[in-house]
Write an enzyme that holds these catalytic residues in place. Structure first.
Site, PDB file in Angstrom:
ATOM      1  N   HIS A  42       2.758   8.214   1.520  1.00 31.56           N
ATOM      2  CA  HIS A  42       2.897   6.752   1.084  1.00 31.56           C
ATOM      3  C   HIS A  42       1.917   5.756   1.978  1.00 31.56           C
ATOM      4  O   HIS A  42       2.387   4.591   2.042  1.00 31.56           O
ATOM      5  CB  HIS A  42       4.483   6.359   1.237  1.00 31.56           C
ATOM      6  CG  HIS A  42       5.285   7.228   0.053  1.00 31.56           C
ATOM      7  ND1 HIS A  42       5.478   6.449  -1.218  1.00 31.56           N
ATOM      8  CD2 HIS A  42       5.687   8.371   0.143  1.00 31.56           C
ATOM      9  CE1 HIS A  42       6.009   7.546  -1.701  1.00 31.56           C
ATOM     10  NE2 HIS A  42       6.319   8.567  -1.039  1.00 31.56           N
ATOM     11  N   ASP A 179      -4.366  12.779  -3.695  1.00 25.58           N
ATOM     12  CA  ASP A 179      -4.312  13.962  -4.079  1.00 25.58           C
ATOM     13  C   ASP A 179      -5.559  14.387  -4.404  1.00 25.58           C
ATOM     14  O   ASP A 179      -5.993  15.544  -4.156  1.00 25.58           O
ATOM     15  CB  ASP A 179      -3.288  13.963  -5.148  1.00 25.58           C
ATOM     16  CG  ASP A 179      -1.821  13.810  -4.890  1.00 25.58           C
ATOM     17  OD1 ASP A 179      -1.626  13.853  -3.690  1.00 25.58           O
ATOM     18  OD2 ASP A 179      -1.289  13.357  -5.550  1.00 25.58           O
TER      19      ASP A 179
END
Ligand code: ADP
Ligand code: MG
Length: 389
Positions: A42, A179
């Protein structure tokens, strides 16, 4: 321990599915891996740091350009052939998993590329919904394939943004660039040290195997969802924190500022901010330790990261906490949940010699707690997206 099953040849499976569904052979087969985030959770949408690596599980797409504007999509996971019109792609018109390839086609076309219609067959070895980014593996494989089919000359850095655009504007998930940066830009034996502010990466040697170690993934099988409220809520808390603290992003706050931040923020927002700020610093520390001492010394940083996600960011769950605790007490050097949270997978850095003991301990602990059996498997840092056939 029983011998693991032979690895599935996903390229061959994609080829086979392609010729069965569409006839003939594709123009090529492209592969893009899932990823494990070693540390830095995060932090990406806070313009901070992360340290993911591409893994040896990947999505393979066999693709052939068409002379018309039709798009046909097939996954070996089932659901049959989905047929779409390239000129009227919309999230509502793309059922199920088709939203990922459709979103990427839409985002590639938005770049002004001259994209033809295409037939596509997918086979993936990345477990679905486990926090290893099976969805980005698809997006990155499709983006790499379509950019080549359209002769769009989009490099990995462009494709990071193309896939992010697909996720944000088409799939509707407010995700960052972590990602796809790992999937598109990873290399074997390395982790991708990513600066999410300017997208710069540095490849950091992370050869666990050479150090006598392995990364064990514990897939808790607890469902997670990025589109769900938890992720968006955490993101909103971070934005609020940055606004109140008067910075562009939490990247610009250091742990020296936290005492002051505590006075300015409500207690929950403060804890969210503290996670991001300390997590950024843990990523930097992990990079330093990998360089100076090697993988065996990063365990305490992984442990501290998990505690921060559990207590401050509150994105863990009982299954993830148990996986981490059980792995550690059976000899893991460090362990943490990985991915967006609320379920998915944990990773444990383990001495190879302790692998059987850690596996047994985690499985036994899950049994005692009455949790469903987890999936356990090791991963190694592997190469990023590329054409394979
Ligand atoms: P994660 O990316 O962590 O695995 P997500 O919920 O983001 O989890 O993405 C999972 C989704 O990706 C699935 O619901 C499905 O739509 C799609 N998906 C992943 N792998 C495949 C596959 N092999 N075939 C079809 N769809 C897939
Ligand atoms: Mg995903």
């Amino acid at each position: 321990m029983s011998a693991p099953p032979p690895p599935r040849d996903a390229a061959a499976a994609a080829l086979r599915a392609f010729s069965e569904a569409f006839g003939g052979t594709p123009d090529g087969v492209w592969r893009a891996p899932g990823r494990v985030n070693l540390i830095g959770e995060h932090t990406d949408y806070n313009e901070g740091f992360a340290l993911p690596f591409a893994i040896d599980l990947a999505a393979h797409v066999a693709v052939r350009a068409r002379a018309d504007r039709c798009v046909r999509l097939l996954s070996t996971h089932g659901g049959g052939v989905v047929e779409l019109d390239l000129d009227s792609l919309s999230p509502d018109g793309a059922p199920g998993w088709a939203v990922y390839p459709a979103g990427v086609a839409w985002a590639v076309a938005e770049r002004g590329a001259d994209l033809p219609g295409f037939d596509l067959a997918l086979d993936s070895t990345v477990p679905v919904g486990s926090g290893l980014s099976s969805s980005h593996a698809i997006e990155c494989a499709v983006a790499t394939a379509l950019s080549e089919l359209a002769a769009a000359d989009l490099g990995p850095e462009d494709l990071v943004l193309v896939t992010q655009r697909a996720e944000n504007a088409f799939v509707g998930a407010p995700t960052g660039i972590l990602d796809q940066s790992a999937s598109l830009r990873g290399t074997a034996g390395h982790a991708v040290f990513l600066d999410c502010r300017d997208q710069r990466i540095e490849l950091i040697p992370f050869d666990a195997d050479a150090a006598g170690l392995a990364v064990l993934v514990v897939d808790t099988k607890v469902a997670h969802s990025h589109a769900g409220g938890g992720y968006a809520e955490r993101r909103a808390a971070c934005e609020l924190g940055a606004e109140v603290l008067g910075v562009a992003a939490l990247r610009d706050v250091s742990s020296d500022d936290l005492a002051e931040a505590r006075a300015l923020l409500d207690p929950v927002t403060f804890r969210r901010v503290r996670h991001v700020v300390t997590e950024d610093e843990r990523v930097l520390a992990t990079v330093d330790v990998l360089r100076s001492e090697g993988p065996a010394a990063i365990g305490p940083l992984l442990d501290a990261s998990h505690a921060s996600m559990r207590d401050d960011f509150e994105i863990s769950c009982p299954e993830l906490d148990l996986a981490v605790e059980a792995a550690r007490s059976a000899g893991a050097l460090g362990a943490r949940m990985t991915g967006g949270g609320f379920g998915g997978s944990a990773i444990a850095l383990i001495p190879r010699a302790a692998e059987a003991a850690v596996r047994d301990a985690v499985s036994a602990a899950f049994g005692r707690a009455g949790f469903g059996a987890p999936d356990l498997f090791t991963v190694v840092p592997a190469g990023g997206a590329r054409r394979v056939l």
